[in-house]
Design a protein around this motif. Sequence first.
Motif, PDB file in Angstrom:
ATOM      1  N   GLN C 175       0.816  -1.206   0.000  1.00 26.80           N
ATOM      2  CA  GLN C 175       0.000   0.000   0.000  1.00 26.80           C
ATOM      3  C   GLN C 175       0.853   1.259   0.000  1.00 26.80           C
ATOM      4  OE1 GLN C 175      -2.219  -1.030   3.437  1.00 26.80           O
ATOM      5  NE2 GLN C 175      -3.843  -2.079   2.318  1.00 26.80           N
ATOM      6  N   ASN C 196      -6.444   1.060 -12.932  1.00 29.84           N
ATOM      7  CA  ASN C 196      -6.740  -0.231 -12.310  1.00 29.84           C
ATOM      8  C   ASN C 196      -5.760  -0.484 -11.179  1.00 29.84           C
ATOM      9  OD1 ASN C 196      -6.466  -3.428 -12.192  1.00 29.84           O
ATOM     10  ND2 ASN C 196      -8.437  -2.928 -13.094  1.00 29.84           N
ATOM     11  N   GLU C 197      -6.295  -0.900 -10.026  1.00 25.87           N
ATOM     12  CA  GLU C 197      -5.420  -1.236  -8.900  1.00 25.87           C
ATOM     13  C   GLU C 197      -5.726  -2.641  -8.453  1.00 25.87           C
ATOM     14  OE1 GLU C 197      -5.653   1.541  -5.714  1.00 25.87           O
ATOM     15  OE2 GLU C 197      -5.448   3.280  -7.024  1.00 25.87           O
ATOM     16  N   GLN C 198      -4.737  -3.507  -8.453  1.00 30.37           N
ATOM     17  CA  GLN C 198      -4.943  -4.883  -7.992  1.00 30.37           C
ATOM     18  C   GLN C 198      -4.266  -5.075  -6.643  1.00 30.37           C
ATOM     19  OE1 GLN C 198      -6.925  -7.184  -9.072  1.00 30.37           O
ATOM     20  NE2 GLN C 198      -7.583  -6.022 -10.867  1.00 30.37           N
ATOM     21  N   TRP C 199      -4.998  -5.713  -5.735  1.00 35.27           N
ATOM     22  CA  TRP C 199      -4.484  -5.900  -4.370  1.00 35.27           C
ATOM     23  C   TRP C 199      -4.586  -7.352  -3.938  1.00 35.27           C
ATOM     24  CZ3 TRP C 199      -1.988  -1.827  -2.587  1.00 35.27           C
ATOM     25  CH2 TRP C 199      -2.374  -0.560  -3.032  1.00 35.27           C
ATOM     26  N   SER C 209      -6.573 -14.493 -13.571  1.00 33.07           N
ATOM     27  CA  SER C 209      -7.685 -13.543 -13.606  1.00 33.07           C
ATOM     28  C   SER C 209      -7.213 -12.120 -13.307  1.00 33.07           C
ATOM     29  CB  SER C 209      -8.793 -13.970 -12.654  1.00 33.07           C
ATOM     30  OG  SER C 209      -8.287 -14.651 -11.556  1.00 33.07           O
ATOM     31  N   THR C 210      -6.185 -12.001 -12.470  1.00 38.30           N
ATOM     32  CA  THR C 210      -5.696 -10.666 -12.140  1.00 38.30           C
ATOM     33  C   THR C 210      -5.083  -9.992 -13.367  1.00 38.30           C
ATOM     34  OG1 THR C 210      -5.244 -11.461  -9.927  1.00 38.30           O
ATOM     35  CG2 THR C 210      -4.242  -9.377 -10.547  1.00 38.30           C
ATOM     36  N   GLN C 212      -5.715 -10.701 -16.434  1.00 31.66           N
ATOM     37  CA  GLN C 212      -6.813 -10.429 -17.361  1.00 31.66           C
ATOM     38  C   GLN C 212      -7.521  -9.118 -17.007  1.00 31.66           C
ATOM     39  OE1 GLN C 212      -7.410 -13.428 -19.420  1.00 31.66           O
ATOM     40  NE2 GLN C 212      -7.988 -11.788 -20.797  1.00 31.66           N
ATOM     41  N   ALA C 213      -7.755  -8.937 -15.729  1.00 32.23           N
ATOM     42  CA  ALA C 213      -8.440  -7.721 -15.292  1.00 32.23           C
ATOM     43  C   ALA C 213      -7.604  -6.487 -15.615  1.00 32.23           C
ATOM     44  CB  ALA C 213      -8.731  -7.792 -13.793  1.00 32.23           C
ATOM     45  N   ALA C 216      -7.827  -5.755 -19.288  1.00 30.65           N
ATOM     46  CA  ALA C 216      -9.135  -5.190 -19.634  1.00 30.65           C
ATOM     47  C   ALA C 216      -9.195  -3.689 -19.381  1.00 30.65           C
ATOM     48  CB  ALA C 216     -10.226  -5.908 -18.842  1.00 30.65           C
TER      49      ALA C 216
END
Lengths: 256, 617, 401
Positions: C175, C196-199, C209-210, C212-213, C216
């Motif tokens: 973070q 886009n923020e992946q956590w 899937s992460t 891919q997101a 996208a």
Amino acid sequence: MSTLTVDDISKSFAGVKAVQGVSFEVGAGQILALIGPNGAGKSTCFNMLNGQLRADTGSVHFDGHDITRETPSQIWRRGVGRTFQIAQTFGSMTVRENVQMVLHSVHRRLAALWRPLSHNYCEEADTLLEAVGMHTQADRACCVLAYGDVKRLELAMALANRPKLLLMDEPTAGMAPKERNELMSLTARLVKERGLSVLFTEHSVDVVFEHADQVVVMSRGKLIAKGVPAEIREDPLVQEVYLGSGAFLETSEIGQ
Amino acid sequence: MYDASTLFAQLLNGLSYSSTLFLVASGLALIFGVTKIVNFAHGSFYMLGAYIALTVTNALPTTGFGFWGGVVIAALVVGAIGCLIEVTILRRIYQAPEVFQILVTFGLVLVFQNLIYEFWGPDEVLAPRVPGLKGAVTIFGERIPQYNIALIFVGPVFLGLLWWLTHRTRWGRLIRAATQDREMVASLGVNQKTLFTAVFFIGTFLAGLAGALQIPKESANLQMDINIVVEAFVIVVIGGMGSIMGAFLAAVLVGVINAFGVLFFPQAVSVLIFLVMVLVLVFRPNGLLGGRMVAQRPGDLSIDQPFRLPTRAMKQAMLAAVLALALLPLVLPLYFEVIMTEVFILAIFAGSLHFLLSVGGIVSFGHAAYFGLGSYAAALVATRLGLPMAAGVLAAMVAGAGGGLLFGWFCTRLKGVYLAMLTLAFAQILFTLSIQMVSVTGGDNGIVGLTRPSWLNSHMAYYYLALAAAVLATRLMRRALYAPFGFAFRAGRDSLARSAAIGIDTARIQWGAFVLSGAFAGLAGALMAYHRGSVFPTDFSVSTTVDALVMVLVGGVQSVSGPLIGALSYHFVSVELIRNLADYWRLILGLFIIVFVLGVPQGIVGAFMNRFGKGER
Amino acid sequence: MKTTFLKAMAVSAMVLLSGGAGADSIKIGEMSSYSSSPQSTEAYRKGWQLAVEHINADGGVLGKTLEVVSRDDTGKPDAALRAAQELVTNENVVLLTGTYLSNVAVAVADFANTNKVFFLVGQPQSDTLIWEKGNRYTFRLFNSMHSQVTAMAQMAAKLPAKRWATIAPNYEYGQSAVKGFQEELKRLRPDVEFVNEQWPTLGKLEAGSTVQAMIAAEPDAVFNATFGADLAKFVREGNTRGLFEGREVYSILTGLPEYLEPLGDEAPEGWTVTGYPVEQIETPEHAAFRTAYEEAYGELPKVGSLIGYTEMLAIRAILEKAGSTETEALIAAARGVTFDTPIGPMAFRAQDHQSTFGFYIGKLAVVDGMGRMVDWQFYDGADFQPPDDLVKSLRPEEATK
């Protein structure tokens, strides 16, 4: 006036009719046996009387009250005690504590957090244990008792709320013949002393004909006969049902 | 929003992930279904599969044949190791209560972690890409790795194989029969031992296979076991314990929800799976496809002995013990004073767990939830509101009780393993929230800087406070245990039918017990928070719960004074092990737990009483 | 009186049992997450052990030998606190050092503050250690998260990329990395947006899937802070799915040998990373360190080794400057102390107790089947520290006394 009136009760499970339109009465001070071969619907019927199952149609009245839709504990509070096919007692308590546990529930003192349970209702508990002949074992752990003694303890527990009616589900299952007769004689004595009525289901024909005042016979969910033991013994329909299943001649049960 | 091709690709990703989850979970479900073992070490077999596959595929030629052959060999080796464990250890605990099984298998987790570290070393290793499946296929404009597509089919293939095995072979029918009724199969003259060993082989084979198939996607690492096992349990519980088809549905559900969660709520992904589980269990208490659980009576663990009121001699002995503890700081070095303070606090925590576990037979496998609620409540009250310590301790007890009120409402609708797993789910949700809600909880850095009132600043003063709290809390919990409430709680454990027949509302009594236990666990949390001067997410962690379980077990599940004795012995043993044997403490601690459960299931106090006490057997 | 006597008896018994402390040694209390994170701490342990050997071969410190009492903190703050307590009260160490995880360091720092013990933080990078949760007893050796992400954001600001995606493990480290990078980049380039923020949870990245997101969301560039097992998954899925094609990736820690090694020839080429190009740093000091380490352990040092080695050098410098082992003297000495390390001279800043440990930023390339940093450059930590007034506003008043 009768103690328990069962009027036209039915129950089905997923479309299978387990009990269909059964009616009978248990009079005051009467010992009534509910018999029938395996799968006859005895247990279903029995469970509708104590509130574990709810009848689809029909009604059950106890002591003038409609108890058809009441829960087991409401029915118990009205004065219906019961025993189980496999005795249900509290294994990790002493014999006396088992009875004291029931007495605390009778007096609605379950939420108490301070005074030890074993200090309350000692005399009352001992009186009940004496009535079933278990007072000499009052301090033993329930889990080390002989099975016959567990049955007697269970009886004492069932009597703790001074019931008018005692429901006994196969009371002698799993017992030796001698123990059976002792238990049923004890029950008969208590009925006299306390003015109880008893309804019991039973496999053993000996027990039924020796101890019951009235017999109700079920087969395939229907009531097929009722009357005093002598009549039932001679009833051709009953004989057929029992001979067909071969259970009539069977005098002892394999216990748990 | 997102276009259809992205959503479809995400569905495929979810399904690919589902396959891995299904392989692990189906093995777990199979083992549970037949042997009723709650195998917490299942993740270790998964990890082992990955490491062995690395070694084997390295030795074989780098062709497609080499890879797939290596994967199968690795899975077979894992299955063989599984058999070995079953024959030597698990066979002995089939009759034991669930909590003993959880602890033994947790001991195995520690042993495996240490051994794998010894064999393969600390480095993370990534296997090469699979020959023949190195690239990606393009589906509606989105590129998906070929290997992931291949994995999608692995799940259904093994579902089919398992279905064939259990429905089309005599042996498989026995497995299904055993799932429904273990005793019946024994009476059919089937060699139950062989059957169980074989089932364990298949179960661990599947876990090993899943681990081996993972190596082209993920580097083999020493955290794999813990990362997968909780998820696998959640899936088995959602699907219905013991149901393979249920495990498949649940794996697909979780995999797909996870994939779309990443797309729509990336921040919340880690709690989603637990929320799904809570929801499913609220509406279907036996999981999606689980049958009714037949409650099993524990075997010969003297679990049915009555709690006897202390005799005069015992009361005097206890008084003497408390006096001795009160005099101890005069002779103890400072460090041991600190450790003893922790022992007292942990005794309160273990005592609150003991109340649920021993009195009511409820396996609270997420008991850390209440401990953590207590510690965080105390810390927040102190640092945010600036209130004194007494207010913090009070708030902690209220928070713990509140947690018991909320979680108890859900949990008392369930039984056995479902209940245990739901308590675990709640603890994991809190654990995750405590890490992620940085603005409130300080994240993984926790909250530091709690200061005690000046009169409590010295270690000795706090020692006495902790001792007094432990004595008081123990006494209160004992009163509750011997009081009608405690007996009514125990009555529900001994016989639900009898309890219902005499007007005891068991669910409500259990609910009350959750609240009471939560309050004391919260107290322990607050005392620990002020002892350390800080709180951390680890307060909510599985290991905090397991520590408490081991303490209760070591002391003796059926012993009223078990928690204190257990806290004393276990805390000292584990602290000294960590201090002196940095590289082997997990191995030794794991073996200690296993040997203890197998050898002294009645605990220290129980063993002592058997030997010297006059209690009736 | 009697109690003091009894206590003395007990203590001397303990000392006898534990073998007794040599009177002519200085004891240092050290701890790290040896059992829970061996991937990173084993090299660290080798590093400090080598340094202790070197220091004692050189005649020790203040005429005494340096003795390190090492403990496993098991990756848990409560175990670390217990270890700290035991080191201080039982082993009578003069100062504490080490730790691997930031949250463990925060706990031990708090312990140091309450118990008035000098504490030198080793590997943890969280800046809260020197800012919000800083205190006057705690110093931090390794470079700050802030310095790395600031330097990276300044480079990223020069790119044309406007749409950024981020991925970082969902805890304080990740973070603060993302926040620091975003703040600096936004300051320099107000037109940049984070699409886009992946956590993912640490260690539990579901990479397919992460990735891919992230695709996208159609970002122009990616900022990554995952490491270890998560990084390997991310790289492999990202490579196969084409996330990195035509996109700049800025990534912290990825260039460290411990994270490059498992990736092998799949190390993502073209990424801009922070790291430690250990095999290419040819200053005499570093070459000597590398040779000695290779001779001792038969492998190249990792960044953990460098930190462990430097940690003991820093402690020697502080002790020598203080001329005593008293805590107050140590604090006074540590503020502003300078010392030589394998990667050049370093100092502890008086205003926030942060060292000027530098870092390397470069591009990744695959050379001989292994990931390498190329076109790298050394950045002196001293140049990337926050301004003094900011530090002052972040640090508690007490910590500056």
